[in-house]
Motif scaffolding. Structure first.
Motif, PDB file in Angstrom:
ATOM      1  N   THR A  18       0.865  -1.180   0.000  1.00 29.34           N
ATOM      2  CA  THR A  18       0.000   0.000   0.000  1.00 29.34           C
ATOM      3  C   THR A  18       0.900   1.227   0.000  1.00 29.34           C
ATOM      4  OG1 THR A  18      -1.757  -1.129   1.227  1.00 29.34           O
ATOM      5  CG2 THR A  18      -1.773   1.278   1.244  1.00 29.34           C
ATOM      6  N   PHE A  19       0.833   2.009  -1.067  1.00 30.65           N
ATOM      7  CA  PHE A  19       1.633   3.230  -1.140  1.00 30.65           C
ATOM      8  C   PHE A  19       0.940   4.341  -0.365  1.00 30.65           C
ATOM      9  CE2 PHE A  19       3.195   1.252  -5.161  1.00 30.65           C
ATOM     10  CZ  PHE A  19       4.544   1.272  -4.874  1.00 30.65           C
ATOM     11  N   LEU A  20       1.623   4.901   0.603  1.00 27.57           N
ATOM     12  CA  LEU A  20       1.112   6.069   1.318  1.00 27.57           C
ATOM     13  C   LEU A  20       1.634   7.305   0.600  1.00 27.57           C
ATOM     14  CD1 LEU A  20       1.488   4.849   5.012  1.00 27.57           C
ATOM     15  CD2 LEU A  20      -0.429   4.556   3.426  1.00 27.57           C
ATOM     16  N   LEU A  21       1.061   7.553  -0.554  1.00 26.63           N
ATOM     17  CA  LEU A  21       1.455   8.636  -1.442  1.00 26.63           C
ATOM     18  C   LEU A  21       0.212   9.272  -2.042  1.00 26.63           C
ATOM     19  CD1 LEU A  21       4.299   6.795  -3.424  1.00 26.63           C
ATOM     20  CD2 LEU A  21       4.673   8.631  -1.759  1.00 26.63           C
ATOM     21  N   LYS A  22       0.311  10.531  -2.395  1.00 23.95           N
ATOM     22  CA  LYS A  22      -0.767  11.233  -3.078  1.00 23.95           C
ATOM     23  C   LYS A  22      -0.421  11.346  -4.562  1.00 23.95           C
ATOM     24  CE  LYS A  22      -3.045  15.730  -3.434  1.00 23.95           C
ATOM     25  NZ  LYS A  22      -3.015  17.168  -3.008  1.00 23.95           N
ATOM     26  N   ILE A  23      -1.314  10.874  -5.427  1.00 23.42           N
ATOM     27  CA  ILE A  23      -1.102  11.024  -6.865  1.00 23.42           C
ATOM     28  C   ILE A  23      -1.295  12.495  -7.230  1.00 23.42           C
ATOM     29  CG2 ILE A  23      -1.909  10.377  -9.162  1.00 23.42           C
ATOM     30  CD1 ILE A  23      -0.600   8.102  -7.753  1.00 23.42           C
ATOM     31  N   VAL A  24      -0.285  13.077  -7.862  1.00 25.61           N
ATOM     32  CA  VAL A  24      -0.342  14.499  -8.218  1.00 25.61           C
ATOM     33  C   VAL A  24      -0.035  14.671  -9.708  1.00 25.61           C
ATOM     34  CG1 VAL A  24       0.375  15.192  -5.901  1.00 25.61           C
ATOM     35  CG2 VAL A  24       2.093  14.962  -7.701  1.00 25.61           C
ATOM     36  N   THR A  25      -0.368  15.834 -10.207  1.00 22.91           N
ATOM     37  CA  THR A  25       0.007  16.224 -11.562  1.00 22.91           C
ATOM     38  C   THR A  25       1.002  17.371 -11.451  1.00 22.91           C
ATOM     39  OG1 THR A  25      -2.164  15.612 -12.430  1.00 22.91           O
ATOM     40  CG2 THR A  25      -0.827  17.093 -13.784  1.00 22.91           C
ATOM     41  N   LEU A  26       2.163  17.188 -12.061  1.00 19.03           N
ATOM     42  CA  LEU A  26       3.223  18.189 -11.983  1.00 19.03           C
ATOM     43  C   LEU A  26       3.910  18.279 -13.334  1.00 19.03           C
ATOM     44  CD1 LEU A  26       4.592  19.989  -9.754  1.00 19.03           C
ATOM     45  CD2 LEU A  26       6.329  18.205  -9.583  1.00 19.03           C
ATOM     46  N   ASN A 220       6.058  19.375  -2.881  1.00 21.68           N
ATOM     47  CA  ASN A 220       5.909  20.683  -3.515  1.00 21.68           C
ATOM     48  C   ASN A 220       4.575  21.258  -3.058  1.00 21.68           C
ATOM     49  OD1 ASN A 220       5.113  22.719  -5.415  1.00 21.68           O
ATOM     50  ND2 ASN A 220       6.583  21.914  -6.896  1.00 21.68           N
ATOM     51  N   GLU A 221       4.625  22.407  -2.390  1.00 28.91           N
ATOM     52  CA  GLU A 221       3.413  22.951  -1.773  1.00 28.91           C
ATOM     53  C   GLU A 221       2.329  23.307  -2.792  1.00 28.91           C
ATOM     54  OE1 GLU A 221       4.994  27.594  -1.354  1.00 28.91           O
ATOM     55  OE2 GLU A 221       4.676  26.332   0.421  1.00 28.91           O
ATOM     56  N   GLU A 222       2.692  23.350  -4.072  1.00 33.03           N
ATOM     57  CA  GLU A 222       1.673  23.600  -5.092  1.00 33.03           C
ATOM     58  C   GLU A 222       0.746  22.402  -5.281  1.00 33.03           C
ATOM     59  OE1 GLU A 222       3.535  24.806  -8.699  1.00 33.03           O
ATOM     60  OE2 GLU A 222       4.520  26.558  -7.808  1.00 33.03           O
ATOM     61  N   VAL A 223       1.231  21.206  -4.933  1.00 34.84           N
ATOM     62  CA  VAL A 223       0.421  20.000  -5.152  1.00 34.84           C
ATOM     63  C   VAL A 223       0.265  19.143  -3.902  1.00 34.84           C
ATOM     64  CG1 VAL A 223       0.888  19.856  -7.632  1.00 34.84           C
ATOM     65  CG2 VAL A 223       2.466  18.746  -6.017  1.00 34.84           C
ATOM     66  N   THR A 224       1.064  19.397  -2.854  1.00 31.97           N
ATOM     67  CA  THR A 224       0.945  18.649  -1.598  1.00 31.97           C
ATOM     68  C   THR A 224       0.775  19.624  -0.446  1.00 31.97           C
ATOM     69  OG1 THR A 224       3.367  18.571  -1.424  1.00 31.97           O
ATOM     70  CG2 THR A 224       2.266  16.646  -2.374  1.00 31.97           C
ATOM     71  N   GLY A 225      -0.282  19.412   0.332  1.00 32.79           N
ATOM     72  CA  GLY A 225      -0.545  20.263   1.475  1.00 32.79           C
ATOM     73  C   GLY A 225      -0.064  19.655   2.775  1.00 32.79           C
ATOM     74  N   HIS A 230       3.247  12.707   0.999  1.00 30.51           N
ATOM     75  CA  HIS A 230       4.103  13.185  -0.079  1.00 30.51           C
ATOM     76  C   HIS A 230       3.523  12.726  -1.417  1.00 30.51           C
ATOM     77  CE1 HIS A 230       7.962  13.653   2.616  1.00 30.51           C
ATOM     78  NE2 HIS A 230       6.945  14.372   3.036  1.00 30.51           N
ATOM     79  N   GLY A 231       3.855  13.455  -2.465  1.00 26.31           N
ATOM     80  CA  GLY A 231       3.237  13.200  -3.756  1.00 26.31           C
ATOM     81  C   GLY A 231       4.033  12.249  -4.636  1.00 26.31           C
ATOM     82  N   THR A 232       3.386  11.802  -5.692  1.00 25.54           N
ATOM     83  CA  THR A 232       4.035  11.019  -6.732  1.00 25.54           C
ATOM     84  C   THR A 232       3.266  11.226  -8.031  1.00 25.54           C
ATOM     85  OG1 THR A 232       4.855   8.821  -7.369  1.00 25.54           O
ATOM     86  CG2 THR A 232       2.693   8.897  -6.346  1.00 25.54           C
ATOM     87  N   VAL A 233       3.988  11.172  -9.134  1.00 27.96           N
ATOM     88  CA  VAL A 233       3.357  11.179 -10.453  1.00 27.96           C
ATOM     89  C   VAL A 233       3.252   9.734 -10.913  1.00 27.96           C
ATOM     90  CG1 VAL A 233       3.630  11.853 -12.877  1.00 27.96           C
ATOM     91  CG2 VAL A 233       4.239  13.472 -11.056  1.00 27.96           C
ATOM     92  N   ARG A 234       2.105   9.365 -11.441  1.00 26.71           N
ATOM     93  CA  ARG A 234       1.940   8.022 -12.002  1.00 26.71           C
ATOM     94  C   ARG A 234       2.224   8.103 -13.499  1.00 26.71           C
ATOM     95  NH1 ARG A 234      -1.400   3.028 -10.871  1.00 26.71           N
ATOM     96  NH2 ARG A 234      -1.870   2.179 -12.931  1.00 26.71           N
TER      97      ARG A 234
END
Length: 361
Positions: A18-26, A220-225, A230-234
């Motif tokens: 289980t990835f404890l990550l947020k999918i983000v667009t960057l 990156n505070e633009e995509v992770t609050g 923490h974020g990741t791009v898929r």
């Protein structure tokens, strides 16, 4: 922002991780611009991401050759590590793999420990140099699992920067030092390692296509609050090239054989650690002195780190232990393809078999 409620497993099975990550667009940035921003101090590396291209056919041929040689060793070492963990840990075991390099090993250790009847869960979490461990991910874990059974998993150590970061930031959660488990520990910083040898771990020379199609972690505070993981791009454009599940399944067959044979436990002693720490420090200091390196973050030691540095960063020179070593074939391929300067200097870089020095921008 609220922490992402939908948990992901990338392209692994849902029971594997289980990835404890947020999918983000960057928006991706080119390597030259990224390197200039990092070295100037304008931006931290975790704030940016470079586009990950499809691995070309010649490089994949080298990867599969590495697999044909290295999968059996990796399977044996997974079994040895799992048996040692089972012998040393009482109660529930929680594996927290450091994304991305720790995840394939974490998946295999989770399978092995489950097969041995252990209560084990496996998460993928982010640790970022100079920024620390993902505190939201850590809280998620320790609210559900006993911290005494928590093990951090990575594929290997380079010069110990992430191990140092892990030790520093883990103090916020425990008075005990973190337990880091790796296949290869040439810098002597792991709690448990299968060896200190810098060898060609097959998953070390590929990126997202062997790590569940996720990017390295992003902060990156633009995509992770503040309440987000923490974020990741898929990297969905690589879906047809993904071999993450196939890779662990292939190694798993060797691990099962080794488990059935009751392979010896992995042992990593204080003397092992201190010896490798000394030799690693000497090698890094030699390279820093010869090339007038003020910031040792430019020195990327070990086969996997040296390879990834050529793929993602701006290399100045690659130092090799041999011009013929089959385990350095992927590095030599990239050196030719990208026309990177190199030297064969075996004594200078021991205990490593390769070091990439990043260009000063």
């Amino acid at each position: 922002m609220k922490t992402q409620s939908k948990f992901i497993s990338g392209t692994y099975g849902s029971t594997d991780v289980t990835f404890l990550l947020k999918i983000v667009t960057l928006e991706a940035i080119d390597n030259a611009s990224k390197e200039a921003a990092i070295q100037s101090g304008l931006r931290h590396y975790s704030e940016m991401i470079s586009f990950e291209s499809v691995p070309e056919a010649g490089y994949m041929a080298i990867f599969y050759e590495a697999m044909s040689v290295g999968a059996a060793r990796m399977g044996r070492e997974v079994a040895a590590l799992a048996r040692s963990i089972s012998n040393q840990m009482n109660g529930p075991i929680t594996l927290a793999s450091l994304v991305r390099a720790g995840v394939p090993l974490g998946v295999l250790l989770k399978r092995a420990l489950s097969r041995m009847g252990k209560d084990v869960q496996h998460f993928g979490i982010s640790v970022i140099r100079d920024r620390g461990i993902d505190s939201n991910a850590m809280r998620h874990i320790i609210e559900r699992r006993p911290i005494e059974g928590l093990l951090f998993v990575d594929g290997w150590t380079g010069k110990g920067a992430i191990a140092t970061e892990l030790e520093r930031s883990f103090h916020s959660f425990s008075a005990q030092p973190p337990k880091l488990v790796v296949l290869s520990d040439p810098c002597g910083r792991a709690w448990l390692a299968a060896s200190g040898e810098d060898w060609l771990i097959p998953s070390g020379i590929l990126g997202s296509t062997v790590s569940g199609l996720i990017s390295r972690s992003i902060l990156n505070e633009e995509v992770t609050g503040p309440e987000d993981f923490h974020g990741t791009v898929r990297w969905d454009h690589l879906m047809s090239h993904d071999i993450s599940a196939a890779f662990v399944d292939s190694v798993w067959t060797h691990a099962v054989t080794a488990l059935d044979r009751n392979i010896d436990l992995a042992q990593w002693t204080i003397n092992d650690r201190s010896s490798h720490q000394r030799r690693s420090r000497q090698a890094i200091n030699r390279i820093a002195a010869e090339f007038a390196v003020e910031n040792t973050n430019r020195i990327k030691p070990g086969i996997a780190e040296a390879t990834r540095a050529i793929l993602r960063r701006m290399p100045q020179i690659v130092l090799l232990s041999s011009g013929e070593d089959a385990e350095l074939a992927a590095l030599r391929h990239l050196i030719r393809e990208k026309n990177v300067q190199f030297q064969v200097v075996p004594k200078k870089i021991q205990p490593y078999r390769a070091i990439t020095l990043l260009r000063k921008v």
